[in-house]
Design an enzyme around this catalytic site. Sequence first.
Site, PDB file in Angstrom:
ATOM      1  N   ILE A 138     -13.377   0.817  -1.357  1.00 42.32           N
ATOM      2  CA  ILE A 138     -14.793   1.228  -1.273  1.00 42.32           C
ATOM      3  C   ILE A 138     -14.917   2.350  -0.233  1.00 42.32           C
ATOM      4  O   ILE A 138     -14.498   2.174   0.906  1.00 42.32           O
ATOM      5  CB  ILE A 138     -15.696   0.047  -0.827  1.00 42.32           C
ATOM      6  CG1 ILE A 138     -15.549  -1.130  -1.785  1.00 42.32           C
ATOM      7  CG2 ILE A 138     -17.147   0.493  -0.736  1.00 42.32           C
ATOM      8  CD1 ILE A 138     -16.336  -2.367  -1.353  1.00 42.32           C
TER       9      ILE A 138
ATOM     10  N   VAL B  80       0.834  -1.216   0.000  1.00 42.21           N
ATOM     11  CA  VAL B  80       0.000   0.000   0.000  1.00 42.21           C
ATOM     12  C   VAL B  80       0.868   1.266   0.000  1.00 42.21           C
ATOM     13  O   VAL B  80       0.632   2.197  -0.766  1.00 42.21           O
ATOM     14  CB  VAL B  80      -0.969   0.007   1.211  1.00 42.21           C
ATOM     15  CG1 VAL B  80      -1.874   1.224   1.153  1.00 42.21           C
ATOM     16  CG2 VAL B  80      -1.811  -1.260   1.242  1.00 42.21           C
TER      17      VAL B  80
ATOM     18  N   LYS C 204      -6.561  -1.731  10.277  1.00 38.96           N
ATOM     19  CA  LYS C 204      -7.794  -2.126  11.001  1.00 38.96           C
ATOM     20  C   LYS C 204      -7.481  -2.798  12.339  1.00 38.96           C
ATOM     21  O   LYS C 204      -8.219  -2.643  13.309  1.00 38.96           O
ATOM     22  CB  LYS C 204      -8.663  -3.061  10.154  1.00 38.96           C
ATOM     23  CG  LYS C 204      -7.965  -4.333   9.691  1.00 38.96           C
ATOM     24  CD  LYS C 204      -7.936  -4.420   8.206  1.00 38.96           C
ATOM     25  CE  LYS C 204      -6.820  -5.332   7.741  1.00 38.96           C
ATOM     26  NZ  LYS C 204      -6.576  -5.258   6.326  1.00 38.96           N
TER      27      LYS C 204
ATOM     28  N   ASP D  18     -10.277 -11.005  10.686  1.00 34.56           N
ATOM     29  CA  ASP D  18     -10.077  -9.789   9.885  1.00 34.56           C
ATOM     30  C   ASP D  18     -11.429  -9.114   9.636  1.00 34.56           C
ATOM     31  O   ASP D  18     -11.574  -7.892   9.789  1.00 34.56           O
ATOM     32  CB  ASP D  18      -9.406 -10.174   8.556  1.00 34.56           C
ATOM     33  CG  ASP D  18      -9.289  -9.007   7.605  1.00 34.56           C
ATOM     34  OD1 ASP D  18      -8.450  -8.130   7.846  1.00 34.56           O
ATOM     35  OD2 ASP D  18     -10.061  -8.964   6.620  1.00 34.56           O
TER      36      ASP D  18
ATOM     37  N   GLY E  38      -1.595 -15.523  -4.165  1.00 32.95           N
ATOM     38  CA  GLY E  38      -1.286 -14.342  -3.344  1.00 32.95           C
ATOM     39  C   GLY E  38      -2.512 -13.706  -2.715  1.00 32.95           C
ATOM     40  O   GLY E  38      -2.427 -12.612  -2.162  1.00 32.95           O
TER      41      GLY E  38
ATOM     42  N   LYS F 297     -12.918  -5.236  10.930  1.00 34.48           N
ATOM     43  CA  LYS F 297     -13.541  -4.247  10.036  1.00 34.48           C
ATOM     44  C   LYS F 297     -14.984  -3.975  10.468  1.00 34.48           C
ATOM     45  O   LYS F 297     -15.445  -2.832  10.449  1.00 34.48           O
ATOM     46  CB  LYS F 297     -13.487  -4.754   8.589  1.00 34.48           C
ATOM     47  CG  LYS F 297     -12.053  -4.854   8.074  1.00 34.48           C
ATOM     48  CD  LYS F 297     -12.006  -5.664   6.796  1.00 34.48           C
ATOM     49  CE  LYS F 297     -10.605  -5.766   6.247  1.00 34.48           C
ATOM     50  NZ  LYS F 297     -10.528  -6.745   5.149  1.00 34.48           N
TER      51      LYS F 297
ATOM     52  N   GLY G 100      -5.586  -4.695  -2.312  1.00 32.30           N
ATOM     53  CA  GLY G 100      -4.714  -4.392  -3.447  1.00 32.30           C
ATOM     54  C   GLY G 100      -4.081  -3.023  -3.233  1.00 32.30           C
ATOM     55  O   GLY G 100      -4.713  -2.128  -2.673  1.00 32.30           O
TER      56      GLY G 100
ATOM     57  N   GLY H 214     -11.083  -1.765   1.656  1.00 31.68           N
ATOM     58  CA  GLY H 214     -10.094  -1.245   0.694  1.00 31.68           C
ATOM     59  C   GLY H 214     -10.518   0.014  -0.039  1.00 31.68           C
ATOM     60  O   GLY H 214     -10.616   1.082   0.556  1.00 31.68           O
TER      61      GLY H 214
ATOM     62  N   ARG I  28      11.773  -0.683   6.578  1.00 36.02           N
ATOM     63  CA  ARG I  28      12.886  -1.352   7.266  1.00 36.02           C
ATOM     64  C   ARG I  28      14.152  -1.341   6.419  1.00 36.02           C
ATOM     65  O   ARG I  28      15.232  -1.061   6.879  1.00 36.02           O
ATOM     66  CB  ARG I  28      12.499  -2.797   7.582  1.00 36.02           C
ATOM     67  CG  ARG I  28      11.684  -2.918   8.852  1.00 36.02           C
ATOM     68  CD  ARG I  28      11.258  -4.321   9.106  1.00 36.02           C
ATOM     69  NE  ARG I  28      10.479  -4.843   7.986  1.00 36.02           N
ATOM     70  CZ  ARG I  28       9.586  -5.817   8.078  1.00 36.02           C
ATOM     71  NH1 ARG I  28       9.369  -6.392   9.235  1.00 36.02           N
ATOM     72  NH2 ARG I  28       8.916  -6.226   7.029  1.00 36.02           N
TER      73      ARG I  28
HETATM   74  N1  LIG Z   1      -2.350  -4.940   1.154  1.00 37.48           N
HETATM   75  C1  LIG Z   1      -3.645  -4.608   1.094  1.00 37.48           C
HETATM   76  O1  LIG Z   1      -4.330  -4.882   0.103  1.00 37.48           O
HETATM   77  C2  LIG Z   1      -4.293  -3.870   2.240  1.00 37.48           C
HETATM   78  C3  LIG Z   1      -5.671  -3.530   2.141  1.00 37.48           C
HETATM   79  C4  LIG Z   1      -6.281  -2.818   3.160  1.00 37.48           C
HETATM   80  C5  LIG Z   1      -5.528  -2.470   4.271  1.00 37.48           C
HETATM   81  N2  LIG Z   1      -4.217  -2.841   4.347  1.00 37.48           N
HETATM   82  C6  LIG Z   1      -3.473  -2.435   5.554  1.00 37.48           C
HETATM   83  O2  LIG Z   1      -2.404  -1.564   5.155  1.00 37.48           O
HETATM   84  C7  LIG Z   1      -1.298  -1.717   6.020  1.00 37.48           C
HETATM   85  C8  LIG Z   1      -0.057  -2.036   5.181  1.00 37.48           C
HETATM   86  O3  LIG Z   1      -0.284  -3.226   4.459  1.00 37.48           O
HETATM   87  P1  LIG Z   1       0.692  -3.714   3.289  1.00 37.48           P
HETATM   88  O4  LIG Z   1      -0.001  -4.835   2.623  1.00 37.48           O
HETATM   89  O5  LIG Z   1       1.161  -2.571   2.483  1.00 37.48           O
HETATM   90  O6  LIG Z   1       1.899  -4.317   4.161  1.00 37.48           O
HETATM   91  P2  LIG Z   1       3.355  -4.721   3.680  1.00 37.48           P
HETATM   92  O7  LIG Z   1       3.409  -4.893   2.204  1.00 37.48           O
HETATM   93  O8  LIG Z   1       3.790  -5.846   4.550  1.00 37.48           O
HETATM   94  O9  LIG Z   1       4.242  -3.430   4.044  1.00 37.48           O
HETATM   95  C9  LIG Z   1       4.590  -3.088   5.346  1.00 37.48           C
HETATM   96  C10 LIG Z   1       5.672  -2.021   5.271  1.00 37.48           C
HETATM   97  O10 LIG Z   1       5.998  -1.624   6.590  1.00 37.48           O
HETATM   98  C11 LIG Z   1       7.407  -1.587   6.727  1.00 37.48           C
HETATM   99  N3  LIG Z   1       7.733  -1.850   8.112  1.00 37.48           N
HETATM  100  C12 LIG Z   1       7.477  -2.959   8.851  1.00 37.48           C
HETATM  101  N4  LIG Z   1       7.946  -2.812  10.099  1.00 37.48           N
HETATM  102  C13 LIG Z   1       8.516  -1.579  10.133  1.00 37.48           C
HETATM  103  C14 LIG Z   1       9.186  -0.852  11.118  1.00 37.48           C
HETATM  104  N5  LIG Z   1       9.369  -1.351  12.353  1.00 37.48           N
HETATM  105  N6  LIG Z   1       9.638   0.379  10.803  1.00 37.48           N
HETATM  106  C15 LIG Z   1       9.452   0.910   9.581  1.00 37.48           C
HETATM  107  N7  LIG Z   1       8.827   0.261   8.597  1.00 37.48           N
HETATM  108  C16 LIG Z   1       8.373  -0.968   8.877  1.00 37.48           C
HETATM  109  C17 LIG Z   1       7.935  -2.638   5.782  1.00 37.48           C
HETATM  110  O11 LIG Z   1       9.280  -2.328   5.455  1.00 37.48           O
HETATM  111  P3  LIG Z   1      10.150  -3.198   4.391  1.00 37.48           P
HETATM  112  O12 LIG Z   1       9.463  -3.025   3.073  1.00 37.48           O
HETATM  113  O13 LIG Z   1      11.488  -2.561   4.399  1.00 37.48           O
HETATM  114  O14 LIG Z   1      10.118  -4.594   4.897  1.00 37.48           O
HETATM  115  C18 LIG Z   1       6.971  -2.488   4.610  1.00 37.48           C
HETATM  116  O15 LIG Z   1       7.433  -1.500   3.728  1.00 37.48           O
HETATM  117  C19 LIG Z   1      -1.707  -2.811   7.013  1.00 37.48           C
HETATM  118  O16 LIG Z   1      -2.230  -2.221   8.176  1.00 37.48           O
HETATM  119  C20 LIG Z   1      -2.794  -3.572   6.289  1.00 37.48           C
HETATM  120  O17 LIG Z   1      -3.706  -4.203   7.163  1.00 37.48           O
HETATM  121  C21 LIG Z   1      -3.590  -3.521   3.362  1.00 37.48           C
END
Ligand SMILES: NC(=O)c1ccc[n+]([C@@H]2O[C@H](COP(=O)([O-])OP(=O)(O)OC[C@H]3O[C@@H](n4cnc5c(N)ncnc54)[C@H](OP(=O)(O)O)[C@@H]3O)[C@@H](O)[C@H]2O)c1
Length: 439
Positions: free
Chosen positions: A138, A15, A107, A203, A189, A207, A304, A136, A46
């Site tokens: 919506i 995201v 969430k 989950d 995925g 929500k 997504g 997401g 990170r």
């Molecule tokens: N993916 C979806 O479709 C989606 C949909 C709705 C809501 N969300 C929500 O959006 C949020 C992010 O989701 P995502 O899918 O984007 O997760 P993700 O791909 O796992 O990304 C998490 C990011 O956080 C970074 N991170 C983790 N620990 C950290 C720390 N201690 N300090 C600094 N950065 C740190 C990671 O760094 P690195 O890249 O360097 O490892 C990574 O860039 C979550 O709360 C999730 O529930 C996601």
Amino acid sequence: MIEPLRVGVAGLGTVGASVVRILSRQENAMAARGGRPVRVTAVSARERARDRGIDLSRYAWFEDPQELARSGEVDCVVELIGGSDGAAKETVEAAIDAGKHVVTANKALLAKHGLALARKAEGRGVALAFEASTAGGIPVIKTLREALPGNAISRLYGILNGTCNYILSRMEQEGLSFAECLKDAQRLGYAEADPTFDVEGFDTAHKLAILTSLAFGTEIDADAVYVEGISKIAPLDLKMADEFGYRIKLLGVAERTKTGIEQRVHPTMVPKATAIAQVMGVTNAVTIDADAVRELTLIGPGAGGEATASAIVADIADVASGQAGPPFGRPVDRLEKAERAPMQRHEGGYYVRLTVPDRPGAAAGIATRMAEADISLESILQKRSETAAKDPHGKSGAPVPLVLITYAATEAAIRSALEKFAGDGLISEPPQAIRIERE
Ligand SMILES: NC(=O)c1ccc[n+]([C@@H]2O[C@H](COP(=O)([O-])OP(=O)(O)OC[C@H]3O[C@@H](n4cnc5c(N)ncnc54)[C@H](OP(=O)(O)O)[C@@H]3O)[C@@H](O)[C@H]2O)c1
């Protein structure tokens, strides 16, 4: 010349990277809307060296997201790290304490700490916006918070987890087992390596807790949600649902009832003709029942990178134009403590699948017991075994499914009847019960 809103993005995964991309792509269009221009100034993740498909040299880099949150180069912190505690919570708290606006998709964080964080944000006079946390792309949070003040909402229900809807859709369309579909979802995925959080309904519960608070003006309380996942749904249940004119969806339902506000997540039979029943695959949907607008259904991508980032950017635009109100639509002190409606008092129709010996009279015996328990049956269907179908007397004794559809009954009555069937040896396998959601 208006000073731009300076945005710091903490978390550059699926995201976060999309948010940076969209803000750069839409920079001119957002500025043209007449509000304050928006500019990303700082980022944190990170691993700095990881290729994220974005040019990070344009932004200040922070190893520590809390430092980003406190940085003088940032007015609005976008938290996209994830998790209910740890770095995400510390970053959000640090940002609010430093007087920065916060936008998040988290969430899990909101379900656990939403009330305390909203109180903190209100106290500090900053925004805490979370459109992306639920369904997401919506705009359901905005709809509940801003578009329906002329309505009393009586019920809200939705498909809030794309993984579960994908699995149930494939099971229905291809007659495959839960395990087979889960494996495919993981390969594509759509499901995590540890799918428990999604498939067991947690989950969806997070929500739902967020939506309930906005819909009913109650304090967010994830512990008040009754949760049951989809792992025990069999292909036969989807087939039988189809024969009776239903589909099975994992729904999150919040409803004002005589006994309080019911919050429940469970596999649910929905009539095939309803809008929500048409939603297949990873798509999400939310239906809101309200007195003035009657029924409103929003359908769209529930996850997504780009779709979720679209919701994040909408919140950032609100912050930029100074439009962000109290996080839960009304000041925290005006949120009501919700009366938690006990699940045992839930009342509705049920689909019950029993496994009984294939003998004449088995169905009649069960029907009599149900009548004794004050449960009225709308339909009853006994599937014959192949041997019994060939036997002129129609009795093989082999275990066969017996399916009942009940009229409205309480959860307590259904559970006690099923326990008696098991105790009296009338059924040879654990029974299946799926709640039916009325239109
Ligand atoms: N993916 C979806 O479709 C989606 C949909 C709705 C809501 N969300 C929500 O959006 C949020 C992010 O989701 P995502 O899918 O984007 O997760 P993700 O791909 O796992 O990304 C998490 C990011 O956080 C970074 N991170 C983790 N620990 C950290 C720390 N201690 N300090 C600094 N950065 C740190 C990671 O760094 P690195 O890249 O360097 O490892 C990574 O860039 C979550 O709360 C999730 O529930 C996601």
